[in-house]
Design an enzyme around this catalytic site. Structure first.
Site, PDB file in Angstrom:
ATOM      1  N   ASN A 115     112.770  55.720 -37.093  1.00 37.21           N
ATOM      2  CA  ASN A 115     111.824  54.620 -37.280  1.00 37.21           C
ATOM      3  C   ASN A 115     112.213  53.392 -36.468  1.00 37.21           C
ATOM      4  O   ASN A 115     111.367  52.591 -36.102  1.00 37.21           O
ATOM      5  CB  ASN A 115     111.774  54.249 -38.770  1.00 37.21           C
ATOM      6  CG  ASN A 115     111.026  52.953 -39.046  1.00 37.21           C
ATOM      7  OD1 ASN A 115     109.823  52.869 -38.806  1.00 37.21           O
ATOM      8  ND2 ASN A 115     111.736  51.926 -39.509  1.00 37.21           N
ATOM      9  N   ASP A 212     114.324  59.801 -42.186  1.00 42.57           N
ATOM     10  CA  ASP A 212     114.667  58.518 -42.783  1.00 42.57           C
ATOM     11  C   ASP A 212     113.511  57.525 -42.641  1.00 42.57           C
ATOM     12  O   ASP A 212     112.828  57.507 -41.614  1.00 42.57           O
ATOM     13  CB  ASP A 212     115.915  57.967 -42.065  1.00 42.57           C
ATOM     14  CG  ASP A 212     116.355  56.617 -42.607  1.00 42.57           C
ATOM     15  OD1 ASP A 212     116.769  56.571 -43.773  1.00 42.57           O
ATOM     16  OD2 ASP A 212     116.272  55.619 -41.866  1.00 42.57           O
ATOM     17  N   HIS A 216     107.909  53.897 -43.516  1.00 37.42           N
ATOM     18  CA  HIS A 216     107.766  52.808 -42.547  1.00 37.42           C
ATOM     19  C   HIS A 216     107.191  53.293 -41.217  1.00 37.42           C
ATOM     20  O   HIS A 216     107.222  52.570 -40.226  1.00 37.42           O
ATOM     21  CB  HIS A 216     109.107  52.099 -42.374  1.00 37.42           C
ATOM     22  CG  HIS A 216     109.608  51.567 -43.688  1.00 37.42           C
ATOM     23  ND1 HIS A 216     109.097  50.424 -44.250  1.00 37.42           N
ATOM     24  CD2 HIS A 216     110.491  52.068 -44.585  1.00 37.42           C
ATOM     25  CE1 HIS A 216     109.668  50.222 -45.435  1.00 37.42           C
ATOM     26  NE2 HIS A 216     110.517  51.210 -45.646  1.00 37.42           N
ATOM     27  N   GLU A 248     111.611  60.683 -46.261  1.00 44.36           N
ATOM     28  CA  GLU A 248     111.996  59.671 -47.233  1.00 44.36           C
ATOM     29  C   GLU A 248     110.831  58.714 -47.449  1.00 44.36           C
ATOM     30  O   GLU A 248     110.598  57.812 -46.641  1.00 44.36           O
ATOM     31  CB  GLU A 248     113.226  58.873 -46.752  1.00 44.36           C
ATOM     32  CG  GLU A 248     113.733  57.938 -47.832  1.00 44.36           C
ATOM     33  CD  GLU A 248     114.448  56.695 -47.310  1.00 44.36           C
ATOM     34  OE1 GLU A 248     115.053  55.996 -48.130  1.00 44.36           O
ATOM     35  OE2 GLU A 248     114.382  56.405 -46.101  1.00 44.36           O
ATOM     36  N   ASN A 313     120.862  59.415 -54.825  1.00 41.48           N
ATOM     37  CA  ASN A 313     121.117  59.612 -53.401  1.00 41.48           C
ATOM     38  C   ASN A 313     122.073  58.511 -52.914  1.00 41.48           C
ATOM     39  O   ASN A 313     122.527  57.683 -53.696  1.00 41.48           O
ATOM     40  CB  ASN A 313     119.812  59.690 -52.596  1.00 41.48           C
ATOM     41  CG  ASN A 313     119.189  58.337 -52.305  1.00 41.48           C
ATOM     42  OD1 ASN A 313     119.561  57.324 -52.885  1.00 41.48           O
ATOM     43  ND2 ASN A 313     118.233  58.320 -51.410  1.00 41.48           N
ATOM     44  N   ARG A 352     118.545  68.843 -54.287  1.00 37.45           N
ATOM     45  CA  ARG A 352     119.662  68.380 -53.463  1.00 37.45           C
ATOM     46  C   ARG A 352     120.724  67.765 -54.382  1.00 37.45           C
ATOM     47  O   ARG A 352     120.423  66.881 -55.183  1.00 37.45           O
ATOM     48  CB  ARG A 352     119.176  67.321 -52.468  1.00 37.45           C
ATOM     49  CG  ARG A 352     120.301  66.800 -51.557  1.00 37.45           C
ATOM     50  CD  ARG A 352     119.793  65.738 -50.593  1.00 37.45           C
ATOM     51  NE  ARG A 352     119.346  64.554 -51.306  1.00 37.45           N
ATOM     52  CZ  ARG A 352     118.512  63.637 -50.795  1.00 37.45           C
ATOM     53  NH1 ARG A 352     118.023  63.767 -49.580  1.00 37.45           N
ATOM     54  NH2 ARG A 352     118.152  62.596 -51.510  1.00 37.45           N
TER      55      ARG A 352
END
Ligand code: NAG
Ligand code: NAG
Length: 512
Positions: A115, A212, A216, A248, A313, A352
């Site tokens: 990003n 990630d 955004h 994410e 996380n 996870r």
């Protein structure tokens, strides 16, 4: 034809939603900040023998080196180039890790930071993990290369250039996230640089990506990049296998951007899962485990086949990202083990497991002032190796939750019950609950303040089972509580409310 047809159908239905783990390995573990050499060893000596499907690794690309504070963990979320060159190791070590893990059937998922680049205040020079020159002020990253026109400054409409209002969708996606220089992912040059990076990793044998800060980025920009990705390396994966994608997207409700906008690209991280489960297990806000009967979509989560789930996380275990104080972590070990046990027993989502390092947590006015601490390091700043103690726990301040007996045995439980339906739910209207997975496994919790003594239908074949929480089956012996299942599937369970771990789990591979 049968097999081919099946593969074709599975391929079409799953694609980027499939974690690409080998059959009967269902969970991945995030080895946060581990060195590639240590991960390669861990795949061979521990993860493969214990049925782990894969490892999420920290970002492997070159990042800025921050000295104030001293090398925080979050510097790895500030890229300088796409050279494979970080505190975790160099490109040779990365290649060796991917090869050795794949060779024992443990796959690698890369945390892809695409990003943005480094923070606007990162200065200029060569203080990056591979020594590449950059200039944050002029937005010059010659090692990629990116220059000013590859950033979103002209599109961002906020006063400061940063995201100021999370209810303004354009700001969230076109402005700087905490001052990080925001890449113009609508530009073909940027898309092709990012895709080239991800394709290089695919060529080396990785199985997929955590995207990630996906919230955004515009979903269509993410898609345009993913459309450029190659299929996985046929040395380890069937021809035509797409990389596993999990994005994410922090969506706790209450903001306009929804996880569902990203379903076309792959799975999304379901942050409501850990936030709610922590609230329930802590018994906050009047929550009870009995309410977990319809856990999953019934709680407003994304569909199970679009979810990547976790109890904590690397962000929210230290108060960053979403979730707040309800998030359970290794610091609350007893409740944490129950939460992870519940997650791994329940069929919802791809799971996870978190594996952390310890830091000197210190609260001032409700905030952990040491939330920035990087991994255990030597005096020269290099990351400490993960040492293994005689009792199989880890040294050097590596927590290794994935090696805790209760968690590791529940990873095995999930593999054993894979594909079996959620069944035989029981609760006492309070915090004593139990459920099975078809005729393969059964789990029961006592999170009330009084003891439990109850006979329940387990769905399991008759026999004596060894609890995998208080111990385990070793050869033909049980080092733990034994559970006797009668011919009709009924079994009696006793769990004191002060037991070290107030839950019992049995499955058909732990039958004596
Ligand atoms: C919960 O379980 C305990 C013991 O198993 C029982 O005494 C109690 O009545 C149950 N129900 C509630 C609502 O606490
Ligand atoms: C558990 O309940 C059964 C049946 O009600 C009873 O026979 C047994 O003594 C109880 N065990 C304990 C430890 O309370």
């Amino acid at each position: 034809m049968g097999i081919y047809f099946l593969l074709l159908v599975v391929g079409l239905c799953w694609g980027q939603y499939n974690p690409n783990t080998v059959p009967k390995r269902t969970s991945i573990v995030h080895l946060f900040e581990w060195r590639w050499q240590d991960i390669a060893e861990e795949c061979e000596r521990y993860l493969a023998p214990n049925g782990f499907g894969g490892v999420q690794i920290s970002p492997p690309n070159e990042n800025v080196i921050i000295t104030d504070p001293q090398q925080p963990w979050w510097e790895r979320y500030q890229p300088i180039s796409y050279k494979i060159c970080s505190r975790s190791g160099n490109e040779e070590e990365f290649k060796d890790m991917v090869k050795r893990c794949n060779n024992v059937g443990v796959h690698i998922y890369v945390d892809a930071v695409i990003n943005h680049m480094c923070g606007a205040n990162a200065g200029a020079g060569d203080h990056a993990t591979c020594g590449s020159y950059f200039n944050a002020k002029t937005e010059d990253f010659p090692a990629v290369p990116y220059s000013g026109r590859d950033f979103n400054d002209h599109k961002c409409k906020s006063r400061s250039g940063n995201i100021e209002d999370y209810h303004d969708i354009s700001q969230v996606r076109d402005c700087r996230l905490v001052s990080l220089l925001d890449l113009a992912l609508d530009r073909e040059h940027v898309r092709s640089r990012v895709a080239a990076y991800l394709n290089r990793l695919i060529g080396l044998g990785v199985a997929g990506f955590r995207i990630d800060a996906a919230k955004h980025m515009w979903p269509a920009d993410v898609k345009a990049i993913l459309d450029k990705l190659e299929d996985l390396n046929t040395q380890w994966f069937p021809a035509g296998t797409k990389p596993f994608i999990y994005q994410e997207v922090i969506d706790l409700g209450g903001e306009p951007i929804k996880g569902s906008e990203y379903f076309g690209n792959g799975r999304v991280t379901e942050f409501k899962y850990g936030a709610k489960l922590g609230t329930v297990i802590r018994k906050w806000n009047g929550e009870k485990m009995a309410y977990l009967k319809n856990w999953g979509e019934g709680w407003g989560f994304v569909p199970s086949d679009r979810a990547l789930v976790f109890v904590d996380n690397h962000d929210n275990q230290r108060g960053h990202g979403a979730g707040g104080a309800s998030i359970l972590t290794f610091w609350d070990a007893r409740l944490y083990k129950m939460a992870v046990g519940f997650m791994l027993a329940h069929p919802y989502g791809v799971t996870r497991v978190m594996s952390s390092f310890r830091w000197p947590r210190y609260f001032q006015n409700g905030k952990d002032v040491n939330d920035w601490y990087g991994p255990p390091s030597n005096a020269d700043g290099s990351t400490k190796t993960v040492t293994i103690n005689p009792d199989t726990t880890c040294g050097n301040d590596w927590v290794c939750e994935h090696r805790w007996r209760q968690i590791r045995n529940m990873v095995v439980f999930r593999n054993v019950v894979d594909g079996e339906p959620f069944s035989n739910w029981w609760d006492n209207g309070s915090n004593q609950v139990a459920f099975g997975r078809g005729n393969k496994g059964f789990i029961i919790f006592n999170n009330d303040d009084w003891s439990l003594n109850v006979s329940l239908q387990t769905g399991l074949p008759a026999g004596t089972y060894c609890d995998v929480i208080s111990g385990q089956k070793e050869d033909d012996l049980c080092t733990a509580v034994e559970v006797h299942v009668a011919a009709d599937g009924m079994a009696n369970f006793l769990i004191g409310n002060e037991d070290q771990d107030p839950f019992i789990a049995i499955h058909v591979d732990a039958k004596l």
